[in-house]
Design an enzyme around this catalytic site. Structure first.
Site, PDB file in Angstrom:
ATOM      1  N   ALA A  30       3.005  36.380  12.364  1.00  0.00           N
ATOM      2  CA  ALA A  30       2.894  37.660  11.635  1.00  0.00           C
ATOM      3  C   ALA A  30       3.582  37.498  10.281  1.00  0.00           C
ATOM      4  O   ALA A  30       4.150  38.442   9.748  1.00  0.00           O
ATOM      5  CB  ALA A  30       3.525  38.789  12.438  1.00  0.00           C
ATOM      6  N   GLU A  54      -8.301  37.130   4.079  1.00  0.00           N
ATOM      7  CA  GLU A  54      -8.399  38.414   4.786  1.00  0.00           C
ATOM      8  C   GLU A  54      -9.426  39.306   4.088  1.00  0.00           C
ATOM      9  O   GLU A  54      -9.559  39.237   2.860  1.00  0.00           O
ATOM     10  CB  GLU A  54      -7.023  39.107   4.800  1.00  0.00           C
ATOM     11  CG  GLU A  54      -6.008  38.298   5.596  1.00  0.00           C
ATOM     12  CD  GLU A  54      -4.605  38.923   5.623  1.00  0.00           C
ATOM     13  OE1 GLU A  54      -4.419  40.020   5.071  1.00  0.00           O
ATOM     14  OE2 GLU A  54      -3.708  38.302   6.202  1.00  0.00           O
ATOM     15  N   HIS A  82      -3.616  42.385   9.993  1.00  0.00           N
ATOM     16  CA  HIS A  82      -2.445  42.433   9.093  1.00  0.00           C
ATOM     17  C   HIS A  82      -1.766  43.808   9.153  1.00  0.00           C
ATOM     18  O   HIS A  82      -1.602  44.482   8.138  1.00  0.00           O
ATOM     19  CB  HIS A  82      -2.852  42.094   7.652  1.00  0.00           C
ATOM     20  CG  HIS A  82      -1.699  41.683   6.789  1.00  0.00           C
ATOM     21  ND1 HIS A  82      -1.804  40.772   5.771  1.00  0.00           N
ATOM     22  CD2 HIS A  82      -0.377  42.062   6.784  1.00  0.00           C
ATOM     23  CE1 HIS A  82      -0.634  40.615   5.179  1.00  0.00           C
ATOM     24  NE2 HIS A  82       0.259  41.401   5.777  1.00  0.00           N
TER      25      HIS A  82
HETATM   26  N1  LIG Z   1       2.514  40.966   9.065  1.00  0.00           N
HETATM   27  C1  LIG Z   1       3.063  41.836   8.268  1.00  0.00           C
HETATM   28  O1  LIG Z   1       2.561  42.944   8.090  1.00  0.00           O
HETATM   29  C2  LIG Z   1       4.343  41.483   7.577  1.00  0.00           C
HETATM   30  C3  LIG Z   1       5.270  42.496   7.307  1.00  0.00           C
HETATM   31  C4  LIG Z   1       6.455  42.153   6.693  1.00  0.00           C
HETATM   32  C5  LIG Z   1       6.685  40.845   6.304  1.00  0.00           C
HETATM   33  N2  LIG Z   1       5.764  39.891   6.553  1.00  0.00           N
HETATM   34  C6  LIG Z   1       5.999  38.479   6.177  1.00  0.00           C
HETATM   35  O2  LIG Z   1       7.129  38.038   6.915  1.00  0.00           O
HETATM   36  C7  LIG Z   1       7.903  37.198   6.079  1.00  0.00           C
HETATM   37  C8  LIG Z   1       9.333  37.197   6.578  1.00  0.00           C
HETATM   38  O3  LIG Z   1       9.924  38.472   6.381  1.00  0.00           O
HETATM   39  P1  LIG Z   1      11.516  38.666   6.419  1.00  0.00           P
HETATM   40  O4  LIG Z   1      11.769  40.054   6.008  1.00  0.00           O
HETATM   41  O5  LIG Z   1      12.067  38.212   7.707  1.00  0.00           O
HETATM   42  O6  LIG Z   1      11.942  37.657   5.258  1.00  0.00           O
HETATM   43  P2  LIG Z   1      13.383  37.059   4.980  1.00  0.00           P
HETATM   44  O7  LIG Z   1      13.342  36.586   3.575  1.00  0.00           O
HETATM   45  O8  LIG Z   1      14.432  38.008   5.381  1.00  0.00           O
HETATM   46  O9  LIG Z   1      13.458  35.787   5.949  1.00  0.00           O
HETATM   47  C9  LIG Z   1      12.716  34.626   5.768  1.00  0.00           C
HETATM   48  C10 LIG Z   1      13.518  33.473   6.359  1.00  0.00           C
HETATM   49  O10 LIG Z   1      12.710  32.297   6.309  1.00  0.00           O
HETATM   50  C11 LIG Z   1      13.538  31.214   5.939  1.00  0.00           C
HETATM   51  N3  LIG Z   1      12.714  30.145   5.423  1.00  0.00           N
HETATM   52  C12 LIG Z   1      12.139  30.040   4.195  1.00  0.00           C
HETATM   53  N4  LIG Z   1      11.424  28.893   4.110  1.00  0.00           N
HETATM   54  C13 LIG Z   1      11.525  28.294   5.304  1.00  0.00           C
HETATM   55  C14 LIG Z   1      11.003  27.082   5.833  1.00  0.00           C
HETATM   56  N5  LIG Z   1      10.235  26.274   5.101  1.00  0.00           N
HETATM   57  N6  LIG Z   1      11.325  26.757   7.111  1.00  0.00           N
HETATM   58  C15 LIG Z   1      12.127  27.571   7.854  1.00  0.00           C
HETATM   59  N7  LIG Z   1      12.671  28.705   7.400  1.00  0.00           N
HETATM   60  C16 LIG Z   1      12.356  29.075   6.142  1.00  0.00           C
HETATM   61  C17 LIG Z   1      14.497  31.810   4.942  1.00  0.00           C
HETATM   62  O11 LIG Z   1      15.659  31.013   4.778  1.00  0.00           O
HETATM   63  C18 LIG Z   1      14.800  33.158   5.587  1.00  0.00           C
HETATM   64  O12 LIG Z   1      15.890  33.103   6.459  1.00  0.00           O
HETATM   65  C19 LIG Z   1       7.736  37.817   4.686  1.00  0.00           C
HETATM   66  O13 LIG Z   1       7.920  36.859   3.672  1.00  0.00           O
HETATM   67  C20 LIG Z   1       6.313  38.314   4.707  1.00  0.00           C
HETATM   68  O14 LIG Z   1       5.467  37.334   4.168  1.00  0.00           O
HETATM   69  C21 LIG Z   1       4.586  40.179   7.178  1.00  0.00           C
HETATM   70  O1  LIG Z   2       4.524  41.709   2.977  1.00  0.00           O
HETATM   71  C1  LIG Z   2       4.501  42.632   3.761  1.00  0.00           C
HETATM   72  O2  LIG Z   2       5.348  43.539   3.794  1.00  0.00           O
HETATM   73  C2  LIG Z   2       3.430  42.685   4.796  1.00  0.00           C
HETATM   74  O3  LIG Z   2       2.599  41.588   4.739  1.00  0.00           O
HETATM   75  C3  LIG Z   2       2.681  43.966   4.824  1.00  0.00           C
HETATM   76  O4  LIG Z   2       1.751  44.032   3.792  1.00  0.00           O
HETATM   77  P1  LIG Z   2       0.809  45.344   3.637  1.00  0.00           P
HETATM   78  O5  LIG Z   2       1.610  46.389   2.941  1.00  0.00           O
HETATM   79  O6  LIG Z   2      -0.344  44.899   2.837  1.00  0.00           O
HETATM   80  O7  LIG Z   2       0.461  45.788   5.031  1.00  0.00           O
END
Ligand SMILES: NC(=O)c1ccc[n+]([C@@H]2O[C@H](COP(=O)([O-])OP(=O)(O)OC[C@H]3O[C@@H](n4cnc5c(N)ncnc54)[C@H](O)[C@@H]3O)[C@@H](O)[C@H]2O)c1
Ligand SMILES: O=C(O)[C@H](O)COP(=O)(O)O
Length: 409
Positions: free
Chosen positions: A238, A269, A292
């Site tokens: 995710a 996507e 997503h």
């Molecule tokens: N699916 C969704 O709707 C959704 C929603 C929110 C965030 N996200 C994604 O989730 C990701 C993570 O969110 P978060 O808030 O936990 O971010 P964050 O920045 O708090 O944590 C990311 C972690 O990954 C680590 N990291 C970076 N590169 C790495 C690597 N090569 N190997 C191992 N660890 C590594 C960093 O050191 C950090 O601890 C976001 O960047 C975003 O792309 C997706």
């Molecule tokens: O980066 C994020 O916070 C997530 O991927 C969610 O993205 P969205 O706002 O397009 O759902």
């Protein structure tokens, strides 16, 4: 170089991708009424046309602000990413052009962690497959391939805001938590950091990815990595679609190396809910496919709307860049009875000297001055008596290396 000194009703704001109404309400409450609101993202060519006249743009993960789009955005002061990820914006180009980018680093993290926890439980029980079969009229009552989460090992890749919350929740249902992160991290609960990715992949029953999209995380999980995972393990992504090689995952599912997967993000996507979703994973009943929606809850979206719109209005009203992702961070007091000049410049020697000399020549008294720089740009904020503000802006705009200058009264 652009000069901005506008009344709020002239400041044009374009909000895309159906950001929550809380964003509109927050902007309006702060006096910004010139808002265009679209439910979808826009293709590059249309965006280039529309963004020309816009001072602030709000996007989510689907809108790509490429260098070409940003170059066309002559009036753009700031971008609000109403999400966590900012990989959809060319941050370097934005910085070079003096455009600050803000996001919501925490507001949807709980929602993602909760979804993943649910998926772990469903996948360990083989529910996605049983559910799909039942929909087709097949009755698959069996304990085969069905396990409790208690005592299983969850391997988290990327132990940040989401990874840590997931770890705590998983421990609460009796899972053992291990994680791999490129940084040394404070471990919460009883989680353990492992030294390399291979070790984590070899030990975990469930692997969940929570890393950002970077050049290093592109295809972080491919054929070789899946190969070292446990037979019958589960993979959850995710984070970002580029992190998992989808063809390698499809092959591993075909050969039953993995017992199941949950994938929320994809290399490509659909641009809108009207477009068909295509993926080699569609054929697998034991894969939870979600569009997503990891962060798509009412709570998260409402909070994000308030948070990011708040950051945009603060930058517009007072110049504060605190938590900007591509800009030197300057925290500023409220502006009272004076004018404030905001100046973004190339970070080269002598800019501040030029500014101070020009102000001295014109007898402009500097009431307060704040400066932060990074390796590429400098951001200086200067409070002056309002009588001098127009001359000061003219002088500031003439300084060599100026990228943008604007004034607040
Ligand atoms: N699916 C969704 O709707 C959704 C929603 C929110 C965030 N996200 C994604 O989730 C990701 C993570 O969110 P978060 O808030 O936990 O971010 P964050 O920045 O708090 O944590 C990311 C972690 O990954 C680590 N990291 C970076 N590169 C790495 C690597 N090569 N190997 C191992 N660890 C590594 C960093 O050191 C950090 O601890 C976001 O960047 C975003 O792309 C997706
Ligand atoms: O980066 C994020 O916070 C997530 O991927 C969610 O993205 P969205 O706002 O397009 O759902």
């Amino acid at each position: 170089m652009s000069k901005v000194s506008l009344s709020k009703d002239k400041i044009k704001i374009l909000l895309l991708e159906g950001v929550h109404q809380s964003a509109v309400e927050t902007l309006k409450r702060n006096g910004y009424s010139n808002i265009e609101y679209l439910k979808t993202s826009l293709p590059e060519s249309e965006l280039i046309e529309r963004i020309k006249h816009v001072h602030f743009v709000g996007i989510r993960s689907r809108t790509h602000l490429s260098e070409a789009v940003l170059n066309a955005a002559e009036k753009l002061v700031a971008v609000g990413c109403f999400c966590i990820g900012t990989n959809q914006v060319n941050l370097e180009a934005a910085k070079r052009l003096g455009i600050a980018v803000f996001n919501a680093p925490f507001s949807n993290t709980r929602s993602v962690a909760e979804l993943v926890l649910g998926e772990i439980l469903l996948l360990l029980r083989g529910i996605p497959k049983r559910n799909a079969m039942a929909h087709r009229g097949q009755w698959f009552k069996s304990a085969i391939g069905s396990f409790e989460a208690r005592g299983k090992t969850l391997g988290i890749i990327g132990y940040g805001h989401i990874g840590t919350q997931l770890g705590i929740m998983a421990e609460n249902i009796g899972m053992k938590v291990e994680f791999y992160d490129i940084e040394d991290k404070l471990t919460l609960g009883n989680a353990q950091q492992v030294q390399n990715l291979t070790q984590l992949l070899q030990r975990a029953d469930v692997i969940s990815l929570h890393v950002p999209e970077t050049p290093q995380t592109k295809n972080l999980i491919g054929m070789a990595e899946i190969e070292v995972m446990k037979q019958g393990a589960i993979l959850i992504n995710a984070s970002r679609g580029t992190v998992v090689d989808i063809d390698a995952l499809a092959e591993a599912l075909q050969h039953e190396k993995l017992a199941g997967a949950a994938i929320d993000v994809f290399p490509v996507e659909p641009k809108s809910n009207d477009e068909e979703f295509t993926s080699p994973l569609r054929e697998f009943d034991n894969v939870i496919l979600t569009p997503h929606v990891g962060g798509s809850t009412q709570e998260a979206q409402e909070n994000i709307g308030i948070e990011v719109a708040g950051k945009l209005t603060k930058y517009s009203d007072n110049g504060s860049t605190v938590t900007a992702v591509n800009f030197p961070e300057v925290s500023l007091p409220e502006l009272s009875n004076r004018s404030r000049l905001l100046h973004v410049h190339e970070n080269r020697p002598g800019v501040l000297t030029q500014i101070n000399q020009a102000f001295a020549q014109h007898g402009i008294n500097i009431a307060a001055q704040y400066l932060q720089t990074d390796d590429c740009i400098g951001y200086v904020v200067i409070d002056v008596d309002s009588d001098h503000s127009e001359v000061a802006l003219k002088e500031l705009s003439a300084v060599e290396g100026t990228i943008r200058a604007r004034i607040l009264h």
